[in-house]
Design a protein around this motif. Sequence first.
Motif, PDB file in Angstrom:
ATOM      1  N   ILE A  53       1.716   7.413  -6.596  1.00  0.00           N
ATOM      2  CA  ILE A  53       0.722   8.453  -6.873  1.00  0.00           C
ATOM      3  C   ILE A  53       1.288   9.833  -6.550  1.00  0.00           C
ATOM      4  CG2 ILE A  53      -1.508   9.370  -6.119  1.00  0.00           C
ATOM      5  CD1 ILE A  53      -2.414   6.435  -5.821  1.00  0.00           C
ATOM      6  N   GLY A  54       2.019   9.936  -5.445  1.00  0.00           N
ATOM      7  CA  GLY A  54       2.643  11.208  -5.083  1.00  0.00           C
ATOM      8  C   GLY A  54       3.646  11.674  -6.122  1.00  0.00           C
ATOM      9  N   VAL A  55       4.459  10.758  -6.616  1.00  0.00           N
ATOM     10  CA  VAL A  55       5.452  11.098  -7.645  1.00  0.00           C
ATOM     11  C   VAL A  55       4.748  11.528  -8.930  1.00  0.00           C
ATOM     12  CG1 VAL A  55       7.257  10.133  -9.117  1.00  0.00           C
ATOM     13  CG2 VAL A  55       7.294   9.695  -6.665  1.00  0.00           C
ATOM     14  N   LEU A  56       3.689  10.839  -9.304  1.00  0.00           N
ATOM     15  CA  LEU A  56       2.950  11.222 -10.508  1.00  0.00           C
ATOM     16  C   LEU A  56       2.329  12.611 -10.370  1.00  0.00           C
ATOM     17  CD1 LEU A  56       1.222   7.877 -11.519  1.00  0.00           C
ATOM     18  CD2 LEU A  56       3.050   9.070 -12.721  1.00  0.00           C
ATOM     19  N   LEU A  92      10.565   9.248  -2.070  1.00  0.00           N
ATOM     20  CA  LEU A  92      11.210   7.933  -2.118  1.00  0.00           C
ATOM     21  C   LEU A  92      11.889   7.586  -0.800  1.00  0.00           C
ATOM     22  CD1 LEU A  92      12.654   7.948  -5.721  1.00  0.00           C
ATOM     23  CD2 LEU A  92      10.635   6.743  -4.887  1.00  0.00           C
ATOM     24  N   LEU A  93      12.422   8.596  -0.119  1.00  0.00           N
ATOM     25  CA  LEU A  93      13.061   8.338   1.162  1.00  0.00           C
ATOM     26  C   LEU A  93      12.036   7.980   2.235  1.00  0.00           C
ATOM     27  CD1 LEU A  93      15.886  11.026   1.314  1.00  0.00           C
ATOM     28  CD2 LEU A  93      16.101   8.572   0.951  1.00  0.00           C
ATOM     29  N   THR A  94      10.834   8.527   2.133  1.00  0.00           N
ATOM     30  CA  THR A  94       9.808   8.160   3.120  1.00  0.00           C
ATOM     31  C   THR A  94       9.328   6.726   2.888  1.00  0.00           C
ATOM     32  OG1 THR A  94       8.042   9.074   1.739  1.00  0.00           O
ATOM     33  CG2 THR A  94       8.980  10.520   3.396  1.00  0.00           C
ATOM     34  N   LEU A  95       9.523   6.213   1.688  1.00  0.00           N
ATOM     35  CA  LEU A  95       9.149   4.829   1.419  1.00  0.00           C
ATOM     36  C   LEU A  95      10.065   3.858   2.159  1.00  0.00           C
ATOM     37  CD1 LEU A  95       7.428   2.821  -0.254  1.00  0.00           C
ATOM     38  CD2 LEU A  95       9.173   2.983  -2.022  1.00  0.00           C
ATOM     39  N   THR A  96      11.345   4.219   2.308  1.00  0.00           N
ATOM     40  CA  THR A  96      12.304   3.316   2.929  1.00  0.00           C
ATOM     41  C   THR A  96      12.170   3.295   4.440  1.00  0.00           C
ATOM     42  OG1 THR A  96      14.017   5.029   2.992  1.00  0.00           O
ATOM     43  CG2 THR A  96      13.946   3.611   1.057  1.00  0.00           C
ATOM     44  N   MET A 150       0.817  -1.195   0.000  1.00  0.00           N
ATOM     45  CA  MET A 150       0.000   0.000   0.000  1.00  0.00           C
ATOM     46  C   MET A 150       0.861   1.260   0.000  1.00  0.00           C
ATOM     47  SD  MET A 150      -3.108   0.811  -0.054  1.00  0.00           S
ATOM     48  CE  MET A 150      -4.148   2.177   0.217  1.00  0.00           C
ATOM     49  N   GLY A 151       2.003   1.209   0.699  1.00  0.00           N
ATOM     50  CA  GLY A 151       2.880   2.369   0.764  1.00  0.00           C
ATOM     51  C   GLY A 151       3.502   2.708  -0.578  1.00  0.00           C
ATOM     52  N   ALA A 152       3.835   1.683  -1.357  1.00  0.00           N
ATOM     53  CA  ALA A 152       4.452   1.927  -2.659  1.00  0.00           C
ATOM     54  C   ALA A 152       3.477   2.598  -3.622  1.00  0.00           C
ATOM     55  CB  ALA A 152       4.962   0.618  -3.252  1.00  0.00           C
ATOM     56  N   ILE A 153       2.214   2.214  -3.538  1.00  0.00           N
ATOM     57  CA  ILE A 153       1.211   2.830  -4.422  1.00  0.00           C
ATOM     58  C   ILE A 153       1.032   4.305  -4.064  1.00  0.00           C
ATOM     59  CG2 ILE A 153      -1.220   2.801  -5.054  1.00  0.00           C
ATOM     60  CD1 ILE A 153      -1.137  -0.234  -4.671  1.00  0.00           C
ATOM     61  N   SER A 154       1.047   4.595  -2.774  1.00  0.00           N
ATOM     62  CA  SER A 154       0.917   5.979  -2.316  1.00  0.00           C
ATOM     63  C   SER A 154       2.093   6.826  -2.808  1.00  0.00           C
ATOM     64  CB  SER A 154       0.835   6.014  -0.797  1.00  0.00           C
ATOM     65  OG  SER A 154       0.831   7.324  -0.325  1.00  0.00           O
TER      66      SER A 154
END
Length: 58
Positions: A8-11, A53-57, A1-5
């Motif tokens: 979407i944020g990057v897009l 991307l850093l918040t994803l890690t 779920m986090g990767a999709i968020s």
Amino acid sequence: MGAISVLIGVLIIVVVGAICFWAIDKFSPEKRLSNLLKLLVVLVCLGAIVQRLLTLTY
């Protein structure tokens, strides 16, 4: 779920950057000023994408 968020944020960031590029091309009277503004938009967008991307890690 986090990767999709994050995706979407990057897009959203890319779309906002593209709209800024269009506005700069349309309304900037000088080519030199236009290039500097575009460079600023690119740097801000890249910074925002890296932050996402850093918040994803974490």
